[in-house]
Scaffold this motif. Structure first.
Motif, PDB file in Angstrom:
ATOM      1  N   PHE A   6      87.237  55.697  12.827  1.00  0.00           N
ATOM      2  CA  PHE A   6      86.918  54.818  13.946  1.00  0.00           C
ATOM      3  C   PHE A   6      85.629  55.314  14.580  1.00  0.00           C
ATOM      4  CE2 PHE A   6      89.663  58.153  15.560  1.00  0.00           C
ATOM      5  CZ  PHE A   6      89.013  58.581  16.708  1.00  0.00           C
ATOM      6  N   LYS A   7      84.943  54.437  15.279  1.00  0.00           N
ATOM      7  CA  LYS A   7      83.734  54.822  15.996  1.00  0.00           C
ATOM      8  C   LYS A   7      84.110  55.145  17.436  1.00  0.00           C
ATOM      9  CE  LYS A   7      80.090  52.809  13.402  1.00  0.00           C
ATOM     10  NZ  LYS A   7      78.823  53.471  13.374  1.00  0.00           N
ATOM     11  N   ALA A   8      83.442  56.125  18.001  1.00  0.00           N
ATOM     12  CA  ALA A   8      83.724  56.521  19.383  1.00  0.00           C
ATOM     13  C   ALA A   8      82.461  57.079  20.018  1.00  0.00           C
ATOM     14  CB  ALA A   8      84.824  57.575  19.414  1.00  0.00           C
ATOM     15  N   ARG A   9      82.424  57.030  21.315  1.00  0.00           N
ATOM     16  CA  ARG A   9      81.344  57.655  22.078  1.00  0.00           C
ATOM     17  C   ARG A   9      81.860  58.973  22.641  1.00  0.00           C
ATOM     18  NH1 ARG A   9      76.856  54.719  22.715  1.00  0.00           N
ATOM     19  NH2 ARG A   9      77.016  52.476  22.560  1.00  0.00           N
ATOM     20  N   ILE A  10      80.968  59.940  22.722  1.00  0.00           N
ATOM     21  CA  ILE A  10      81.327  61.241  23.289  1.00  0.00           C
ATOM     22  C   ILE A  10      80.975  61.213  24.774  1.00  0.00           C
ATOM     23  CG2 ILE A  10      80.886  63.718  23.198  1.00  0.00           C
ATOM     24  CD1 ILE A  10      80.000  63.288  20.269  1.00  0.00           C
ATOM     25  N   LYS A  11      81.963  61.476  25.614  1.00  0.00           N
ATOM     26  CA  LYS A  11      81.746  61.512  27.061  1.00  0.00           C
ATOM     27  C   LYS A  11      82.155  62.880  27.571  1.00  0.00           C
ATOM     28  CE  LYS A  11      82.596  56.609  27.651  1.00  0.00           C
ATOM     29  NZ  LYS A  11      83.469  55.581  28.216  1.00  0.00           N
ATOM     30  N   ASN A  12      81.189  63.641  28.058  1.00  0.00           N
ATOM     31  CA  ASN A  12      81.445  64.998  28.567  1.00  0.00           C
ATOM     32  C   ASN A  12      82.113  65.870  27.514  1.00  0.00           C
ATOM     33  OD1 ASN A  12      80.361  64.385  31.119  1.00  0.00           O
ATOM     34  ND2 ASN A  12      82.310  63.541  31.791  1.00  0.00           N
ATOM     35  N   GLY A  13      81.709  65.712  26.260  1.00  0.00           N
ATOM     36  CA  GLY A  13      82.247  66.530  25.178  1.00  0.00           C
ATOM     37  C   GLY A  13      83.622  66.113  24.695  1.00  0.00           C
ATOM     38  N   VAL A  14      84.100  64.937  25.118  1.00  0.00           N
ATOM     39  CA  VAL A  14      85.440  64.482  24.747  1.00  0.00           C
ATOM     40  C   VAL A  14      85.350  63.194  23.937  1.00  0.00           C
ATOM     41  CG1 VAL A  14      87.665  63.670  25.644  1.00  0.00           C
ATOM     42  CG2 VAL A  14      86.444  65.516  26.812  1.00  0.00           C
ATOM     43  N   ILE A  15      86.116  63.136  22.842  1.00  0.00           N
ATOM     44  CA  ILE A  15      86.243  61.929  22.031  1.00  0.00           C
ATOM     45  C   ILE A  15      87.667  61.437  22.192  1.00  0.00           C
ATOM     46  CG2 ILE A  15      86.209  60.969  19.694  1.00  0.00           C
ATOM     47  CD1 ILE A  15      84.225  63.199  18.973  1.00  0.00           C
ATOM     48  N   HIS A  16      87.829  60.209  22.633  1.00  0.00           N
ATOM     49  CA  HIS A  16      89.164  59.639  22.797  1.00  0.00           C
ATOM     50  C   HIS A  16      89.580  58.935  21.516  1.00  0.00           C
ATOM     51  CE1 HIS A  16      89.657  60.505  27.049  1.00  0.00           C
ATOM     52  NE2 HIS A  16      88.364  60.234  27.179  1.00  0.00           N
ATOM     53  N   VAL A  17      90.800  59.236  21.064  1.00  0.00           N
ATOM     54  CA  VAL A  17      91.377  58.591  19.886  1.00  0.00           C
ATOM     55  C   VAL A  17      92.022  57.287  20.347  1.00  0.00           C
ATOM     56  CG1 VAL A  17      93.088  58.806  18.048  1.00  0.00           C
ATOM     57  CG2 VAL A  17      91.803  60.826  18.804  1.00  0.00           C
ATOM     58  N   PRO A  18      91.711  56.163  19.686  1.00  0.00           N
ATOM     59  CA  PRO A  18      92.329  54.894  20.077  1.00  0.00           C
ATOM     60  C   PRO A  18      93.856  54.969  20.040  1.00  0.00           C
ATOM     61  CG  PRO A  18      90.523  54.503  18.555  1.00  0.00           C
ATOM     62  CD  PRO A  18      90.741  55.980  18.601  1.00  0.00           C
TER      63      PRO A  18
END
Length: 69
Positions: A6-18
């Motif tokens: 899946f594609k994700a954006r990194i926010k503050n070093g965190v990747i959220h898994v759908p």
């Protein structure tokens, strides 16, 4: 082992898994990151520009040294 992509954006070093993958994932996963924008890792250069390493033995090159053939 099952691969999930899946594609994700990194926010503050965190990747959220759908959420739709939460039930498929166990307690431990293997993470491999592939960047869409290679060559953007300039953190080391930025740090050195902000706080350069100072050497007592450093002697800058002269114009003659630079253009010597």
């Amino acid at each position: 082992m099952e691969a999930i992509e899946f594609k994700a954006r990194i926010k503050n070093g965190v990747i959220h898994v759908p959420r739709k993958y939460n039930k498929k994932l166990g307690k431990s996963v293997k993470v491999i990151l592939l960047s869409d924008t290679p060559g953007q890792n300039t953190e080391a250069i930025d740090e050195l520009l902000q706080d350069p390493v100072k050497l007592d033995t450093f002697v800058p090159s002269t114009r003659e040294d630079i253009y010597e053939r």
